[in-house]
Design a protein around this motif. Structure first.
Motif, PDB file in Angstrom:
ATOM      1  N   ARG A 157       0.836  -1.204   0.000  1.00  0.00           N
ATOM      2  CA  ARG A 157       0.000   0.000   0.000  1.00  0.00           C
ATOM      3  C   ARG A 157       0.867   1.249   0.000  1.00  0.00           C
ATOM      4  O   ARG A 157       1.823   1.352   0.754  1.00  0.00           O
ATOM      5  N   GLU A 158       0.486   2.190  -0.846  1.00  0.00           N
ATOM      6  CA  GLU A 158       1.212   3.446  -0.958  1.00  0.00           C
ATOM      7  C   GLU A 158       0.228   4.604  -0.888  1.00  0.00           C
ATOM      8  O   GLU A 158      -0.940   4.452  -1.238  1.00  0.00           O
ATOM      9  N   ASP A 159       0.716   5.769  -0.437  1.00  0.00           N
ATOM     10  CA  ASP A 159      -0.122   6.957  -0.474  1.00  0.00           C
ATOM     11  C   ASP A 159      -0.043   7.575  -1.875  1.00  0.00           C
ATOM     12  O   ASP A 159       0.601   7.023  -2.769  1.00  0.00           O
ATOM     13  N   GLU A 160      -0.686   8.725  -2.068  1.00  0.00           N
ATOM     14  CA  GLU A 160      -0.747   9.339  -3.396  1.00  0.00           C
ATOM     15  C   GLU A 160       0.623   9.747  -3.939  1.00  0.00           C
ATOM     16  O   GLU A 160       0.807   9.919  -5.137  1.00  0.00           O
ATOM     17  N   ARG A 161       1.639   9.874  -3.061  1.00  0.00           N
ATOM     18  CA  ARG A 161       2.987  10.237  -3.499  1.00  0.00           C
ATOM     19  C   ARG A 161       3.897   9.015  -3.673  1.00  0.00           C
ATOM     20  O   ARG A 161       5.072   9.157  -3.933  1.00  0.00           O
ATOM     21  N   GLY A 162       3.356   7.820  -3.460  1.00  0.00           N
ATOM     22  CA  GLY A 162       4.160   6.611  -3.614  1.00  0.00           C
ATOM     23  C   GLY A 162       4.895   6.199  -2.352  1.00  0.00           C
ATOM     24  O   GLY A 162       5.713   5.286  -2.378  1.00  0.00           O
ATOM     25  N   ASN A 163       4.630   6.853  -1.213  1.00  0.00           N
ATOM     26  CA  ASN A 163       5.291   6.519   0.049  1.00  0.00           C
ATOM     27  C   ASN A 163       4.599   5.331   0.701  1.00  0.00           C
ATOM     28  O   ASN A 163       3.378   5.233   0.696  1.00  0.00           O
ATOM     29  N   THR A 164       5.398   4.444   1.301  1.00  0.00           N
ATOM     30  CA  THR A 164       4.832   3.282   1.980  1.00  0.00           C
ATOM     31  C   THR A 164       4.816   3.453   3.489  1.00  0.00           C
ATOM     32  O   THR A 164       4.347   2.600   4.201  1.00  0.00           O
TER      33      THR A 164
END
Length: 177
Positions: A157-164
């Motif tokens: 799962r990642e946020d909208e910026r690609g951070n996990t």
């Protein structure tokens, strides 16, 4: 712990007995006294840590993983990511060898985490420990601690910026032959 979020270590395993019998030759070696690995006779690669075949489990743990455990107990996320081809020694580094040999990273992390939590438990604080043991093989992610999880049921799962996740510390241990 320093602000470096990713550290990379290479551990070169010795030839297996069957490789010696088949006259295989060592093509990768750790350069003594440095954090470099040499491929062939002239190609050098630099890492944060480089361990040769004689390196002990203790040496690898103390250099690469123990600082992560200390950071973890201070509230930071910690990940140990082992990468390498089949037969390169990842399982030995993580789990250790036979029962008469030294334990691997998993055993040592569990020991240190629970010993530290036991010492801190005198203040009445409560701690919850969550552990993942994941395998990524042929682009399928599996939780090795959950017997009933199929290979395609887990997602990264990642946020909208690609951070996990938030602040993360990561040690990458690449096993090479």
């Amino acid at each position: 712990m320093s602000e470096v979020c990713v550290r990379v270590a290479a551990r070169v395993r010795p030839l297996l007995p069957r490789e010696v019998l088949r006259n295989h030759r060592v093509c990768v070696r750790a350069v003594p006294g440095s954090a470099q690995v040499m491929l062939g006779s002239d190609r050098l690669f630099c890492f944060d840590h480089a361990f040769g075949p004689a390196a002990s489990q203790d040496e690898v743990y103390e250099s690469c993983v123990q600082p992560l455990v200390e950071s973890l107990l201070d509230g930071y996320n910690a990940t140990v990511f082992c990468y390498g081809q089949t037969g390169s020694g990842k399982t030995h580094t993580l789990g250790g060898g036979s029962p008469d040999e030294e334990g691997g990273i998993i055993e040592r992390v569990a020991r240190d985490v629970f010993l530290s939590l036991g010492k801190r438990g005198d203040d009445g604080a409560e701690a919850t420990v969550q552990v993942s043991y994941m395998e990524l093989y042929m682009e399928e992610l599996r939780d090795l601690l959950e017997l009933h999880t199929g290979p395609k049921e887990l997602r990264i799962r990642e946020d909208e910026r690609g951070n996990t996740g938030k602040k993360q510390s990561l040690t990458v241990a690449k096993q090479v032959t």
